[in-house]
Each structure stands twice: as structure tokens, then as C-alpha cells.
Design an enzyme around this catalytic site. Structure first.
Site, short mmCIF file in Angstrom:
data_model
loop_
_atom_site.label_atom_id
_atom_site.label_comp_id
_atom_site.label_asym_id
_atom_site.label_seq_id
_atom_site.Cartn_x
_atom_site.Cartn_y
_atom_site.Cartn_z
N THR A 106 0.78 -1.23 0.00
CA THR A 106 0.00 0.00 0.00
C THR A 106 0.80 1.28 0.00
O THR A 106 1.52 1.58 0.95
CB THR A 106 -0.97 0.06 1.21
OG1 THR A 106 -1.79 -1.10 1.18
CG2 THR A 106 -1.84 1.29 1.16
N ARG A 144 -11.90 -10.48 -1.23
CA ARG A 144 -11.65 -9.65 -0.04
C ARG A 144 -11.25 -8.22 -0.47
O ARG A 144 -10.43 -8.02 -1.35
CB ARG A 144 -10.53 -10.28 0.79
CG ARG A 144 -10.15 -9.48 2.05
CD ARG A 144 -8.96 -8.58 1.82
NE ARG A 144 -8.48 -7.97 3.06
CZ ARG A 144 -7.59 -6.99 3.10
NH1 ARG A 144 -7.07 -6.52 2.01
NH2 ARG A 144 -7.20 -6.48 4.26
N VAL A 145 -11.86 -7.25 0.18
CA VAL A 145 -11.50 -5.86 -0.05
C VAL A 145 -10.98 -5.28 1.25
O VAL A 145 -11.59 -5.47 2.31
CB VAL A 145 -12.72 -5.05 -0.56
CG1 VAL A 145 -12.40 -3.56 -0.60
CG2 VAL A 145 -13.15 -5.54 -1.94
N GLY A 146 -9.85 -4.60 1.18
CA GLY A 146 -9.28 -4.00 2.39
C GLY A 146 -9.76 -2.57 2.57
O GLY A 146 -10.79 -2.15 2.03
N ASP A 147 -9.00 -1.83 3.33
CA ASP A 147 -9.37 -0.46 3.66
C ASP A 147 -9.03 0.55 2.57
O ASP A 147 -9.65 1.61 2.48
CB ASP A 147 -8.63 -0.02 4.93
CG ASP A 147 -7.12 -0.10 4.75
OD1 ASP A 147 -6.63 -1.16 4.30
OD2 ASP A 147 -6.41 0.88 5.03
N GLY A 180 -6.09 -4.08 6.82
CA GLY A 180 -7.20 -3.19 6.49
C GLY A 180 -8.46 -3.41 7.30
O GLY A 180 -9.24 -2.47 7.51
C1 SD4 Z 1 -5.10 -3.96 2.94
N1 SD4 Z 1 -4.17 -2.04 4.03
O1 SD4 Z 1 -5.46 -4.40 1.86
C2 SD4 Z 1 -3.96 -2.97 2.95
C3 SD4 Z 1 -2.70 -3.74 3.08
C4 SD4 Z 1 -1.54 -2.98 3.65
O2 SD4 Z 1 0.47 -2.94 4.71
O3 SD4 Z 1 -1.49 -1.79 3.67
N2 SD4 Z 1 -0.56 -3.62 4.21
O4 SD4 Z 1 -5.59 -4.30 4.01
#
Ligand code: SD4
Length: 337
Positions: free
Chosen positions: A193, A221-224, A247
């Protein structure tokens, strides 16, 4: 990681140097931010991304154009296993990309689970500018991108495919959960990220967040990162925040929004990041011992701060005075906790 090796030599900060202490110099005669603004980004590859953004900012470009350019650099020019076309795939071997972009007037756009399009950040910007919506996902996001003229091509690199096969050999693959957490997601050897925040010479803020998400995540899956308020939030009246790490914790806590709201209440960027991290710990104290969460923030004066749950989080700062500064954030638990 290639980018990591390239930039480690530039690490200037001690572990205690948690925030940029100085504010930007006084307003310029034009009433804008002196010397063309400032851009900050997560992780060591943020140095290169900042420089791409700085080209725009220093030429008088908007913060929005700058963060898009910076994010594009991370997605494309740098072959990075955690962002963009060189990203690691999910546990089914599919590379899915998430991105969001926002300006300080509340305009925003995002894409999630986007496949086979190299620059999700630019698609997110088109969602913001050319649709009545904020977020497009999966197939719909891809259809929109293709209709907008983005090239569709298989992105998974041979290296990422090899890494996926290696992971499959050692992983315990279960239908509902991926129990494989050998490396703490988001830690210094397993981070993803690009979160980037910029303030331009007119004092306008913007942010971008782009990622291939956590490697070997469940398909779908979707993160933040593409969720406005979780991985990114920007408000010209206050400041901006972005996040990296697991996330799910950012989503649970509306974390980037929280950081901005804490700054609105008077906290400095670093204090706001710290308080948001403490919130994450209070909610899930046991889980917090083994997962990483990192916040980076800038206020409307250009002051920068960061804080992480565990040691190892670094961020890059770029302005007219310093083009390639990397700083280490402070954290609740030290390195290797
Ligand atoms: C996520 N926040 O997809 C991202 C992954 C990330 O350091 O930033 N990892 O959850």
C-alpha cells in the site's frame, strides 16, 4: 523487495523521530503554502512516489494531480510486489487491485477488486470525475475502465506467480479463512500500500491510496485502501490521513476519518495518529499484538505526523527543502514485539 533495497540507504531517521516537527514556512506572498507544498507517503517506496508527485507540485500543479502521479509511479514504474501490476495475487492466484483518491472538497472515487488494469488510481479518479458514484468493484470497475480507454491485459508477473506457488506449497488452504500468517501483514518485510497525502501551494489537500492488498487474501476480499474514511480521508478544513497495515482494523474503526476528526478537535497529526492506534488496541487488544496498523497524517498547515502499532513503519517526506527524507514512526510495541 527491490524498492526497499533501493531506498533503505536513504533512511535518515532514528526510531524516535516520529513526526516532522516543523510546520511549513509562513505563507508565501501569493498566500499559498511556501515553496510549492509538501507530499508524504507510506513506506520506503514512498520516496520514489513522492518525487513523481513533486514534479507536479513544484511546477504549480494541484495536489490532486500530484497524488495521482505519485500513485501511478508506485503502480507502474516501480515493480513492487505489494502495489499495482507487480503485486502478489490472492490465494486463488488472481491479482486484484484496490485504490482510492480524494480531494479536500470531499470529491472522491475508488475501485476495488479490479483485475487486469494497470493503473487503478487513474480509474478511481475517473469514477470520481465521470460518474455519479464513488466506488466501482470487480467486473463493473473493469468494464468502466475499458470503456474509458484503459488497456486490459493480464498483469500477474512470473515472479508473483512463482511466489504464489511457493506460498501454496507451505500454506494451509482452508475454504473460509487463510490461516497462513507467517509474516505479520504490514510489517517491515511484508508491507503493502502506497498511501500518499499532498498539500499544494494554494493550501489545498488531496490523497491517494493504492494497493494489491494483503498477499494471499481470500478472493473477493477488499481492504481499507479503497474505502473512503478507512484507508484515506481528506478535508481542506482540517487535514488528511491515510493508512497501511491490516485493512480490517482500519475499516472497523473508520480510521482515516477518525484521525482527521481528532485533528479537527485540536490534536496534532502525530497525536491524532497515536490516539487512533490506541483505539485499535482498545477494541482488539489480543489481536493487536500480532497485526500491524500504521497511520500517516498531514494537517492543513503542512505539519506531518505518523504512528504505528508495531515498529518498522517508515514514511517519506518531500518538499522544496528535502526531496528524499525517510522517517521512522514511533509505535506502541517496538520492533519484533
Ligand atoms: C489492505 N491495508 O489491503 C492494505 C494492506 C496494507 O500494509 O497496507 N498492508 O488491508
Amino acid at each position: 523487495m527491490k524498492g526497499r533495497r533501493r531506498f533503505l540507504g536513504q533512511m535518515a531517521a532514528s526510531a524516535g523521530a516520529m513526526a516532522m516537527s516543523g510546520k511549513l514556512a509562513a505563507a508565501s506572498p501569493e498566500g499559498g503554502i511556501a515553496q510549492g507544498g509538501r507530499v508524504v507517503s507510506t513506506w520506503d517506496f514512498g520516496v520514489g512516489a513522492n518525487q513523481a508527485a513533486w514534479k507536479r507540485l513544484s511546477a504549480g500543479g494541484s495536489a490532486l494531480d500530484a497524488v495521482e502521479q505519485g500513485a501511478r509511479w508506485a503502480e507502474g514504474d516501480l515493480c513492487n510486489p505489494t502495489v499495482g501490476r507487480c503485486g502478489n495475487p490472492d490465494r486463488d492466484g488472481v491479482l486484484t487491485l484496490d485504490a482510492s483518491i480524494m480531494d479536500g472538497d470531499g470529491r472522491c472515487g475508488a475501485v476495488a477488486a479490479l483485475e487486469d488494469i494497470a493503473h487503478p488510481i487513474s480509474v478511481a479518479r475517473r469514477v470520481m470525475e465521470d460518474t455519479p458514484h464513488v466506488m466501482l468493484v470487480g467486473e463493473g470497475a473493469q468494464q468502466f475502465a475499458v470503456a474509458q480507454g484503459f488497456e486490459k491485459r493480464r498483469l500477474l508477473t512470473p515472479e508473483a506467480e512463482k511466489a504464489w506457488h511457493a506460498w501454496r506449497e507451505r500454506a494451509e488452504y482452508r475454504p473460509q479463512i487463510n490461516a497462513e500468517r507467517r509474516l505479520r501483514p504490514g510489517d517491515k518485510d511484508n508491507h503493502d500500500t502506497l498511501g500518499m497525502l499532498a498539500i499544494d501551494r494554494n493550501g489545498r489537500l488531496a490523497g491517494a491510496c493504492t494497493t494489491s492488498g494483503m498477499a494471499w487474501k481470500m478472493h473477493g476480499r477488499v481492504g481499507d485502501s479503497p474505502i473512503i474514511g478507512a484507508g484515506l480521508y481528506v478535508d481542506n478544513e482540517v487535514g488528511a490521513a491515510t493508512a497501511s497495515g491490516v485493512g480490517e482494523e482500519m475499516i472497523r474503526n473508520a480510521a482515516s476519518f477518525l484521525v482527521v476528526e481528532l485533528m479537527r478537535q485540536g490534536r496534532t497529526p502525530m497525536e491524532a495518529c497515536r490516539e487512533a492506534i490506541e483505539r485499535v488496541v482498545r477494541k482488539r487488544p489480543e489481536a493487536s499484538k500480532s497485526l500491524q496498523v500504521c497511520f500517516l497524517a498531514i494537517d492543513k498547515h503542512g505539519e506531518v505526523g505518523a504512528f504505528a502499532l508495531h515498529g518498522g513503519f517508515v514514511y517519506a517526506v518531500c518538499d522544496a527543502a528535502k526531496q528524499d527524507v525517510l522517517r521512522a514512526s514511533d509505535s506502541i510495541y517496538g520492533e519484533g514485539a
